[in-house]
Every structure is written in C-alpha cells, then in structure tokens.
Design an enzyme around this catalytic site. Structure first.
Site, PDB file in Angstrom:
ATOM      1  CB  SER A  21      -0.889   0.005   1.239  1.00 25.33           C
ATOM      2  OG  SER A  21      -1.344   1.318   1.498  1.00 25.33           O
TER       3      SER A  21
ATOM      4  CD  GLU B 144      -7.834  -7.802  -3.562  1.00 23.03           C
ATOM      5  OE1 GLU B 144      -6.633  -7.570  -3.334  1.00 23.03           O
ATOM      6  OE2 GLU B 144      -8.733  -6.981  -3.337  1.00 23.03           O
TER       7      GLU B 144
ATOM      8  CE  LYS C 229      -4.165  -2.858   3.326  1.00 22.32           C
ATOM      9  NZ  LYS C 229      -5.324  -3.692   3.542  1.00 22.32           N
TER      10      LYS C 229
END
Ligand code: ARG
Length: 459
Positions: free
Chosen positions: A278, A291, A284
């Site tokens: 991130s 995804e 992160k």
C-alpha cells in the site's frame, strides 16, 4: 475511390464512418498467421486439382510467406480501408507477386476463410488452456502432497463444519480443473472440422478437394454442410463457456486465498512475488493477484453472454454481426491464460501456516460429529439421539467458554451415562480426519491415493 476488391459494382467509396464501423483489422490482425496458413493450403489444393497452375501456386505460396515475415517483423502496414486481415494480406500479396495473387480467391469466400482462420486460432487457445490447466493441477498436486495430513477446518456456510486435510482441499480444485480440461478437450474434438471450401454459403462448382485442405490444416474432416460451416460460431461459444467455468473455479479459489491470507485467518502466506503493498499503510501486503483472478470471471463470462446475444437471432448464413465474435474471444482467451498463469504462480509460491490451520481446525466444536458418531458406534444410540446428546454438550462447552475435549468425563457422563474415557480419542482433529476413510473422504490415506491416481493420469 471505390474498393479494389469489389469496385466493379461501386461508383463511390465508403463514408469515413462506414469505414470505421466496418473495419476489423484493428483486432483481426491477430489472425494473420492462421489466414496465411489457410491460404497456403488453399493454393496448394487449387494446384493439385488443376484449378490454378503449379507455378502460380508456387508464386502465391512463396509470396504469402513474404507477407507473413513482413507482419511478424512489424514492417507490414495495415490499412483500415482494406477492412480486415484477409483483404490486407491479399492486397499486399498482389503488390508482391502481381497477377497470380488474383487467382488465390478462386473457390473461396471471406466467409469460409474467416471461419477457418478463427477456428484455427480458437483451437490453439483450447490447447493453451489445457496446458495452463495442467500446469496449475501440477502445482496443486505438489501442495496436496506436502500437506496430505495437515489438518485445517472444513467449512459449510463459511462456518466451521468438520476438520479436513489441506491435501483434501487442494485436491478438490484438482477435480474441478480436471473436468475443465476434459471440457476443453471435448470442445476441441467437436469443433475440429474444416469450413474451408464452403465458399460464400453454397459450396462451389470448382473441383476442389476439401479433404486435402482439412488434412493440411490439422482438421479431422471437412464440415458437412456449407451453410452451417460459414454460419457456425458454436466453437467460439463453447470456448467461452469452458473458459467461463474455468474462470469461475479460479474465482472461488481466489476468494479463498483472499480470506486465508487475511490477518484474521492466517491460513496461508502469499509470496511477495504475487502480492502488492500500500502506498499509505506500511504494514499492508495485499493479495491483488487473487483479487484480479477473482474478477476475471466477470469479463470472461461477459464475453460469452455478449457473443450469445450477437448470435441468437441471426438468419443463415453469414451476417456481418459475426465480425463481433473475435474481440470477445481474444479478450477472454488473453485473460484466461493470464489468470491461469497467475494462479499457478501463486499456488506454487504460497506457504501454508500449519499451526494456524490446526488451531483453527480444533476450534468451533469441529469434532462434534465425531462425538455423535462415537455414541452411535460404542453406545448403540440411534444417530438422532446421539446428535441431541452431543448438541447439549456443545451448548455446555459454549457456556463454559471451552472446547469439547476440555469438558470433564463427569460432565460428559451427565449428558449420557454410556460415555467413557475412550470418547476423548475421537475428539482430536488428527483422529477425526484419519477416521474419514470412505472413498473420496478426507483421511490422508484417501487423499494420497487420489494424488497418486492424478499423477499417473497426467504422465
Ligand atoms: N471481417 C469479416 C468477419 O470478421 C470477414 C468476413 C466478411 N465477409 C463478408 N461477407 N463481408 O466476419
């Protein structure tokens, strides 16, 4: 100026908008290799049948190779005015070899030409999908073999159900992807008929040999009805259907990886190679590959629906609507191959967190069914009664904030007098999975047998 291919009938050229809506060269240039391969086979057949001379065929076939090398080296200048790959190639051939180029289109139409090209392209993609699936199956088999007896929770409704093995879970996807392979193989076998020689729609009066071009192009036989041959896009729809089912399977697994890699689950650690960070939150590590794989089913199934909708009301034989088939299949194929490759990489790289898996498997009263089964087996209770007694013990453990194996023997006996110390042996997750030896069950012996069967089959 009017079109060089049909200028005889036309006094004026097309409007710029007409040219824009009509042209497919922007994407069907991807059929260049198939188009030239098909044309070379057609030219050789025309000469064998005495329809054109051997020397014209030789000139055409050589010239086509020159065109192909120009395209492959990026030197070829595609023209929108020439609509599509078929006319771009033929026009360039004319520039290179002159008059003989005009004989290539004897006993042929762009209708059978495009059906042939597109079938050849789609057939290759079916083979590529099978290869990609088999690579992924190989990666899953490795994971299954490593963790044939690692215990993890099995879920229904995403609620803890019963302990299963890691290997068993991996092998569930092997079964799904194995069916995907067989679907692509079935579709490939069904579509492998040669449309070339069907001409515009009615066949031709020239003494062509469709068996010869079929063999040259790796088709099993010529198509048996020329109207069907130029109007059929079932093969593309079957490719998209197979691709959609595969993409759906990948999407389900991707969803599990997203859940499993979260801090709350910690079932797996995905490799850095298949994760992203991130720009604001330093901690992160996001499962972006999973995804995106989860998302790909949207566009792949979208392509299937789009082509179904294009085809559903078309009268026989060819209509220009069918030019809209290619972008859907190209996009679906590209994204399917990407999703398969990304999933294969992710699966090969991921690490199962064996301790977290085991701890999760032991929570949530996952061996309650084993307790009920024990009451049936050792105390002779009807299963429904055993279910009731066990339910009461689960409620007791829940109220005490502990798990089933933490209850005392006295507490157990209070629920049913026939319970003995022996019951605690079936409450461990290891014994639970080891007991499920029915064919196809989660016991490590069963899982290992299935892994061996798959390894044999893939040899
Ligand atoms: N570009 C066309 C297509 O993709 C080729 C066939 C054109 N045939 C015709 N009769 N206009 O479908």
């Amino acid at each position: 100026k009017s079109n060089a291919m049909w200028g005889g009938r036309f006094a004026a050229g097309p409007d710029a908008i007409m040219e824009a809506i009509n042209a497919s060269i922007g994407y069907d240039k991807r059929l260049a290799f198939q188009d030239i391969t098909g044309s070379r086979a057609h030219a050789a057949m025309l000469a064998t049948q005495g329809i054109i001379t051997d020397s014209d065929a030789e000139v055409i076939r050589e010239g086509l190779l020159t065109v192909l090398s120009e395209i492959e080296s990026g030197k070829f200048e595609f023209s929108t005015a020439l609509e599509d790959i078929h006319m771009n190639v033929e026009a360039r051939l004319k520039e290179i070899v002159g008059e003989p180029a005009g004989r290539l289109h004897t006993a042929r139409s762009r209708n059978d030409q495009v059906a042939t090209d597109f079938k050849l392209w789609t057939r290759d993609q079916m083979d590529a999908a099978i290869q990609g699936l088999e690579a992924l199956i190989g990666a899953l088999l490795d994971q299954a073999e490593a963790g044939a007896d690692w215990v993890m929770p099995g879920f229904t409704h995403l609620q803890t159900a019963q302990p299963v093995t890691w290997g068993h879970h991996m092998m569930a996807y092997v079964e799904m992807l194995g069916r995907d392979v067989s679907r692509f193989k079935d579709a490939r076998a069904r579509m492998n008929e040669n449309p070339l020689g069907s001409a515009a729609l009615a066949g031709t009066g020239f003494p062509i040999d469709r068996h010869m071009t079929a063999e040259a192009l790796g088709f099993d036989r010529p198509t048996a009805n020329s109207l069907d041959a130029v109007a059929d896009r079932d093969f593309a729809l079957e490719f998209l259907s197979c691709a959609s089912i595969t993409a759906m399977h990948l999407s389900r697994f991707a969803e599990e990886l997203v859940i499993w890699s979260s801090a709350q689950f910690r079932f797996v650690t995905l490799s850095d190679r298949f994760s992203t960070g991130s720009s604001i939150m330093p901690q992160k590590k996001n499962p972006d590959a999973a995804e995106l794989i989860r998302a790909k089913v949207g566009r792949i199934m979208g392509a299937m629906v789009a082509l179904f909708t294009v085809m559903k009301g078309l009268p026989l034989a060819y209509s220009k609507d069918m030019q809209e088939d290619k972008e859907q299949v190209f996009d679906a194929a590209d994204n399917l191959m990407l999703a398969l490759a990304a999933m294969t990489g992710m699966v090969s790289d991921m690490t199962a967190n064996v301790d977290s898996l085991r701890a999760a498997a032991a929570s949530g009263f996952s061996t309650a069914t084993d307790l009920a089964d024990w009451l049936v087996r050792e105390a002779g209770l009807p299963f429904r009664d055993a279910h009731h007694v066990t339910g009461a013990l689960v409620a007791l453990a829940e109220s005490k904030g502990c798990d089933l194996p933490d209850l005392s023997l006295d507490e157990m006996k209070a629920a049913h007098s026939a319970i003995t110390d022996d019951v605690f042996t079936v409450l461990t997750v290891e014994n639970s999975v080891a007991s499920r030896t029915s064919y196809g069950g989660t016991a490590p012996v069963q899982v290992r047998a299935q892994i061996a069967r798959w390894k044999e089959a893939l040899k």
